[in-house]
Design a protein around this motif. Sequence first.
Motif, PDB file in Angstrom:
ATOM      1  N   HIS A  79       0.943  -1.185   0.014  1.00 36.74           N
ATOM      2  CA  HIS A  79      -0.022  -0.023   0.250  1.00 36.74           C
ATOM      3  C   HIS A  79       0.781   1.254  -0.106  1.00 36.74           C
ATOM      4  CE1 HIS A  79      -2.887  -3.030   1.759  1.00 36.74           C
ATOM      5  NE2 HIS A  79      -3.634  -2.420   0.583  1.00 36.74           N
ATOM      6  N   LEU A  80       2.024   1.056  -0.571  1.00 32.82           N
ATOM      7  CA  LEU A  80       3.007   2.214  -0.917  1.00 32.82           C
ATOM      8  C   LEU A  80       2.295   3.529  -1.416  1.00 32.82           C
ATOM      9  CD1 LEU A  80       6.246   0.340  -1.153  1.00 32.82           C
ATOM     10  CD2 LEU A  80       5.549   1.699   0.711  1.00 32.82           C
ATOM     11  N   TYR A  81       1.361   3.112  -2.484  1.00 30.12           N
ATOM     12  CA  TYR A  81       1.007   4.170  -3.186  1.00 30.12           C
ATOM     13  C   TYR A  81      -0.099   5.430  -2.514  1.00 30.12           C
ATOM     14  CZ  TYR A  81      -3.495   1.687  -2.887  1.00 30.12           C
ATOM     15  OH  TYR A  81      -4.696   1.269  -2.296  1.00 30.12           O
ATOM     16  N   ARG A  82      -0.453   4.759  -1.212  1.00 30.85           N
ATOM     17  CA  ARG A  82      -1.139   5.755  -0.220  1.00 30.85           C
ATOM     18  C   ARG A  82      -0.199   7.129   0.185  1.00 30.85           C
ATOM     19  NH1 ARG A  82      -4.414   1.120   3.148  1.00 30.85           N
ATOM     20  NH2 ARG A  82      -5.725   0.363   1.485  1.00 30.85           N
ATOM     21  N   TYR A  83       0.813   6.995   0.268  1.00 35.12           N
ATOM     22  CA  TYR A  83       1.887   7.824   0.809  1.00 35.12           C
ATOM     23  C   TYR A  83       1.509   9.331   0.639  1.00 35.12           C
ATOM     24  CZ  TYR A  83       4.042   9.457  -3.576  1.00 35.12           C
ATOM     25  OH  TYR A  83       4.317   9.714  -4.916  1.00 35.12           O
TER      26      TYR A  83
ATOM     27  N   LEU B 215      11.173  -5.109   4.753  1.00 35.21           N
ATOM     28  CA  LEU B 215      11.104  -4.091   5.521  1.00 35.21           C
ATOM     29  C   LEU B 215       9.637  -4.107   6.186  1.00 35.21           C
ATOM     30  CD1 LEU B 215      12.742  -1.174   3.830  1.00 35.21           C
ATOM     31  CD2 LEU B 215      13.528  -2.157   6.040  1.00 35.21           C
ATOM     32  N   THR B 216       9.691  -3.994   7.498  1.00 33.46           N
ATOM     33  CA  THR B 216       8.448  -3.691   8.111  1.00 33.46           C
ATOM     34  C   THR B 216       8.479  -2.555   8.982  1.00 33.46           C
ATOM     35  OG1 THR B 216       7.669  -6.106   8.303  1.00 33.46           O
ATOM     36  CG2 THR B 216       6.551  -4.675   9.727  1.00 33.46           C
ATOM     37  N   GLY B 217       7.602  -1.616   8.719  1.00 35.53           N
ATOM     38  CA  GLY B 217       7.512  -0.389   9.645  1.00 35.53           C
ATOM     39  C   GLY B 217       7.098   0.807   9.029  1.00 35.53           C
ATOM     40  N   LYS B 218       6.665   1.944   9.641  1.00 35.65           N
ATOM     41  CA  LYS B 218       6.268   3.133   8.992  1.00 35.65           C
ATOM     42  C   LYS B 218       7.437   4.244   8.883  1.00 35.65           C
ATOM     43  CE  LYS B 218       1.875   2.307  10.926  1.00 35.65           C
ATOM     44  NZ  LYS B 218       0.579   2.785  11.782  1.00 35.65           N
ATOM     45  N   PHE B 219       7.419   4.926   7.550  1.00 37.61           N
ATOM     46  CA  PHE B 219       8.496   6.044   7.354  1.00 37.61           C
ATOM     47  C   PHE B 219       7.535   7.273   7.056  1.00 37.61           C
ATOM     48  CE2 PHE B 219      10.111   1.796   6.677  1.00 37.61           C
ATOM     49  CZ  PHE B 219      11.320   1.804   7.074  1.00 37.61           C
ATOM     50  N   PRO B 220       7.655   8.047   7.903  1.00 36.63           N
ATOM     51  CA  PRO B 220       7.096   9.367   7.705  1.00 36.63           C
ATOM     52  C   PRO B 220       7.714  10.100   6.434  1.00 36.63           C
ATOM     53  CG  PRO B 220       7.647   9.228  10.117  1.00 36.63           C
ATOM     54  CD  PRO B 220       8.270   8.155   9.336  1.00 36.63           C
ATOM     55  N   ARG B 221       6.800  10.534   5.652  1.00 35.54           N
ATOM     56  CA  ARG B 221       7.115  11.434   4.476  1.00 35.54           C
ATOM     57  C   ARG B 221       7.759  12.519   5.018  1.00 35.54           C
ATOM     58  NH1 ARG B 221       3.375  13.670  -0.671  1.00 35.54           N
ATOM     59  NH2 ARG B 221       5.302  13.966  -1.935  1.00 35.54           N
TER      60      ARG B 221
END
Length: 326
Positions: free
Chosen positions: A247-251, A291-297
């Motif tokens: 779901h990277l497209y949601r960034y 990778l598993t985790g959340k990376f703030p834009r």
Amino acid sequence: MFSLKIKTMDELIIKYIVGETDSEETARVRQWIAEDPGHGKTYEHFLALWEHSRTGTALPEPDMEAAWQRFILKREEAGRQQKRPGRTLAFKNPFRTGIAAAVAVMVMFTAWWAFIRKDNISFETVTASATYTLPDQSVVTLNSQSRLWYQKSFNKKERWVAMKGEAFFDVTRNKEKPFVVSVDDIEVRVLGTSFNIRSDEKTTEIVVETGSVKVSRGGEDYILSPGEKLVFKGKGVRADVSRVDNHLYRYYRTNMFVCDNTPLGQFAESLSQAYGVQVSIADSRLREQQLTGKFPRTATIEPILETVALTLNATVVKDKNGYILK
């Protein structure tokens, strides 16, 4: 019914306005309008002239015969200049048909265009994403460097928009008026659903979140369900349809890159798209690292790459082409 051999886009627009186009011609007109906002403006001019011809609002009575003869002469002259046989409109009484009336009115009242301008309504983003609500209450979020436009007649007979770049649509359901998105030579048709479209010079990707979506291109149709993704790579190539694997497209809507056992290669591609820089991975084994985790834009890509490098015990190198993880 009469036969009409189309020679110019103007003729095809007229045929479209009076409801005489077949499905292929309809798609051709919509694609032409979607190519450039200026095309949409031209279409609106033609439509406005046609509406005036039907309502008779304060316009002088045209000499239909003279207008028709001028149209024929102009077209024949253009044909001679192009050194090829002209094509004709074949019907018994042209002035009793919608197309003939439209042609005559358009020829007579070109000077009225300055008074009845009906430009497209358009939205364009540059450095940041933005959210807009359409007249039917559908909501569109444009990514940066994207554009969306529609005619002022939107939601009267149909809900049609055109776009460039990337956008997420949350469409209000209306069985009577399908929602249609044109992107290059691709048409996306829905009733009420949510989906993402990303298009650049090489690739068009459509991801469906809710509802169903019909995608058409070159006479081929695809029906997508929630959680499915369609990708066109190049012109004249069949689409690849698969399940959405991230779901990277949601960034650009969430300002967050969310990885869930996501291969580094996929994340790098998403970062390249988001920041407009090339992110390469030197080692094929590193490319498959998950990778598993959340990376703030963030404002720049460097903090994210540095975090990834620390997580995977890698290094980041900047060169003239972008960044390399190795």
